[in-house]
Every structure is written in C-alpha cells, then in structure tokens.
Write a protein that holds these residues in place. Structure first.
Motif, short mmCIF file in Angstrom:
data_model
loop_
_atom_site.label_atom_id
_atom_site.label_comp_id
_atom_site.label_asym_id
_atom_site.label_seq_id
_atom_site.Cartn_x
_atom_site.Cartn_y
_atom_site.Cartn_z
N GLN A 73 -12.54 53.68 -15.45
CA GLN A 73 -12.55 52.52 -14.56
C GLN A 73 -13.48 52.76 -13.37
O GLN A 73 -13.75 51.84 -12.62
CB GLN A 73 -11.14 52.22 -14.08
N SER A 74 -13.97 53.97 -13.21
CA SER A 74 -14.85 54.31 -12.10
C SER A 74 -16.29 53.92 -12.44
O SER A 74 -16.85 54.39 -13.44
CB SER A 74 -14.77 55.81 -11.82
N LEU A 75 -16.88 53.11 -11.61
CA LEU A 75 -18.26 52.69 -11.83
C LEU A 75 -19.20 53.88 -11.70
O LEU A 75 -20.18 53.99 -12.44
CB LEU A 75 -18.64 51.59 -10.85
N THR A 76 -18.91 54.78 -10.78
CA THR A 76 -19.76 55.96 -10.58
C THR A 76 -19.77 56.83 -11.83
O THR A 76 -20.83 57.32 -12.25
CB THR A 76 -19.25 56.77 -9.38
N LEU A 77 -18.62 57.03 -12.44
CA LEU A 77 -18.55 57.83 -13.66
C LEU A 77 -19.29 57.15 -14.80
O LEU A 77 -19.99 57.81 -15.58
CB LEU A 77 -17.10 58.10 -14.04
N ARG A 78 -19.17 55.85 -14.92
CA ARG A 78 -19.88 55.11 -15.97
C ARG A 78 -21.40 55.24 -15.81
O ARG A 78 -22.12 55.45 -16.78
CB ARG A 78 -19.49 53.64 -15.95
N VAL A 79 -21.86 55.10 -14.56
CA VAL A 79 -23.30 55.22 -14.30
C VAL A 79 -23.77 56.64 -14.62
O VAL A 79 -24.85 56.83 -15.21
CB VAL A 79 -23.62 54.82 -12.84
N ALA A 80 -22.98 57.64 -14.25
CA ALA A 80 -23.36 59.03 -14.51
C ALA A 80 -23.43 59.31 -16.01
O ALA A 80 -24.39 59.94 -16.48
CB ALA A 80 -22.36 59.98 -13.85
N ILE A 81 -22.47 58.83 -16.77
CA ILE A 81 -22.47 59.07 -18.22
C ILE A 81 -23.63 58.33 -18.88
O ILE A 81 -24.33 58.88 -19.74
CB ILE A 81 -21.13 58.65 -18.83
N ALA A 82 -23.86 57.09 -18.49
CA ALA A 82 -24.98 56.33 -19.07
C ALA A 82 -26.30 56.99 -18.72
O ALA A 82 -27.22 57.03 -19.55
CB ALA A 82 -24.94 54.89 -18.58
N THR A 83 -26.42 57.56 -17.52
CA THR A 83 -27.65 58.24 -17.13
C THR A 83 -27.84 59.52 -17.94
O THR A 83 -28.94 59.83 -18.38
CB THR A 83 -27.62 58.57 -15.63
N VAL A 84 -26.76 60.26 -18.16
CA VAL A 84 -26.84 61.50 -18.94
C VAL A 84 -27.29 61.20 -20.37
O VAL A 84 -28.03 61.98 -20.97
CB VAL A 84 -25.49 62.24 -18.91
N PHE A 85 -26.88 60.07 -20.91
CA PHE A 85 -27.31 59.70 -22.26
C PHE A 85 -28.71 59.08 -22.28
O PHE A 85 -29.44 59.23 -23.25
CB PHE A 85 -26.31 58.73 -22.89
N ALA A 86 -29.09 58.38 -21.22
CA ALA A 86 -30.36 57.66 -21.21
C ALA A 86 -31.55 58.57 -20.90
O ALA A 86 -32.66 58.32 -21.39
CB ALA A 86 -30.31 56.52 -20.21
N VAL A 87 -31.35 59.62 -20.11
CA VAL A 87 -32.47 60.48 -19.75
C VAL A 87 -33.06 61.21 -20.96
O VAL A 87 -34.29 61.19 -21.15
CB VAL A 87 -32.06 61.46 -18.61
N PRO A 88 -32.26 61.85 -21.83
CA PRO A 88 -32.88 62.45 -23.03
C PRO A 88 -33.54 61.42 -23.94
O PRO A 88 -34.55 61.71 -24.58
CB PRO A 88 -31.72 63.13 -23.75
N ALA A 89 -32.98 60.22 -23.99
CA ALA A 89 -33.61 59.17 -24.79
C ALA A 89 -34.96 58.79 -24.20
O ALA A 89 -35.92 58.55 -24.95
CB ALA A 89 -32.70 57.95 -24.86
N ALA A 90 -35.05 58.73 -22.88
CA ALA A 90 -36.33 58.40 -22.24
C ALA A 90 -37.35 59.52 -22.48
O ALA A 90 -38.53 59.24 -22.73
CB ALA A 90 -36.12 58.18 -20.75
N ILE A 91 -36.91 60.76 -22.42
CA ILE A 91 -37.82 61.88 -22.68
C ILE A 91 -38.32 61.84 -24.12
O ILE A 91 -39.51 62.00 -24.39
CB ILE A 91 -37.13 63.22 -22.35
N ALA A 92 -37.40 61.61 -25.06
CA ALA A 92 -37.80 61.51 -26.47
C ALA A 92 -38.73 60.30 -26.67
O ALA A 92 -39.71 60.39 -27.41
CB ALA A 92 -36.57 61.39 -27.35
#
Length: 160
Positions: A73-92
């Motif tokens: 329910q924490s927006l900060t945690l959601r943003v952090a998890i989405a960022t952790v998944f999106a950064v390797p995708a952006a690098i690839a």
C-alpha cells in the motif's frame, strides 16, 4: 527476390522489437537467474544444478517483485520496486537498440541518440507493465473522496 528479402527482414526486425518490449519486465529476473546460476556452477553445482538454481532464483525474483508490488500500500515501495525492475530493462533496451541501429545508421551520434530513446521506451514499457499490477483493490477508494449529496436546508422547515 529483393522485395521478399526486404519484407522478411522488416518482419524479423519487427518481431524482434516486439519480443524486446514484451520481455522487458523479465530483464531483472533474467539477470538474477544468470548471475545465481553462474555462481552455483562456479561453486560446483554442475550444469543441471546450476540451471535449476538459476531458474528458481529468477522465478522467485519475479514472483516476489510482482507480489510485493501488488500487495503493497506504500507508494514509495511501489515506485522503488518498479524502478528496480525498469532500470535493467532500460539498460538491456539501450544495448539492443544500439546493436540494431548499427545495421543501418553509420553515425555514432545518431546510434547513441536512438539507443537512449530506445532505453527510455523499453524502460517505460517495463514500468507500465509492472504498475498494471498495482491497481487499487476493491477495498480501496481509488483516491476518490466520496461526497454524498446532503439535503438542502431552506430557511423555513415544515414539520407535521
């Protein structure tokens, strides 16, 4: 024959680009699976054991990330998890677009520009696909404040 070759080449590149966008969410679990599998192989697990450990760690990474993103329910945690998944995708995505742009773009500056745009697009796609799981649950009010209409009070009230 030349037209057939051009059509098949365009179809192949289009299919490859679709595959990259479809698999963008799985970049982090793939990186985790390869890293853990290589570590397990180095430590003596053997080829079959390293493969099993790598697949299990990648699946666990994906499941844990998506479950935490969906339940949190924490927006900060959601943003952090989405960022952790999106950064390797952006690098690839950067590396894939840079490699594909070498086929037809002779200028290094334009290849870099296309690769940066591709990284933003593929990272954004991974971000969007992950945030689809974070939809509000039925118990949430979806951020909407319920204003129930109240009866209008007039100057004179009649009681009978």
């Amino acid at each position: 024959m030349l037209a057939l070759g051009l059509a098949l080449n365009t179809l192949g590149i289009g299919l490859f680009c679709w595959l990259i966008f479809a698999l963008a969410v799985y970049a982090l679990p793939f990186f985790v699976a390869v890293t853990v599998g290589m570590l397990a192989f180095r430590d003596g697990a053997g080829v079959f054991g390293a493969l099993l450990i790598g697949i299990a760690s990648g699946a666990l990474t994906l499941a844990a990330g998506q479950l935490t993103l969906a339940v949190s329910q924490s927006l900060t945690l959601r943003v952090a998890i989405a960022t952790v998944f999106a950064v390797p995708a952006a690098i690839a995505g950067y590396h894939v677009v840079f490699a594909l742009s070498q086929i037809g773009v002779p200028s290094l500056a334009w290849r870099e520009a296309f690769a940066c745009i591709g990284a933003l697009c593929i990272g954004g796609t991974a971000w969007a696909r992950l945030t689809v799981l974070a939809r509000t649950r039925p118990s949430d009010s979806a951020g909407v404040v319920e204003n129930t209409p109240r009866p209008v009070l007039t100057g004179a009230t009649h009681e009978r």
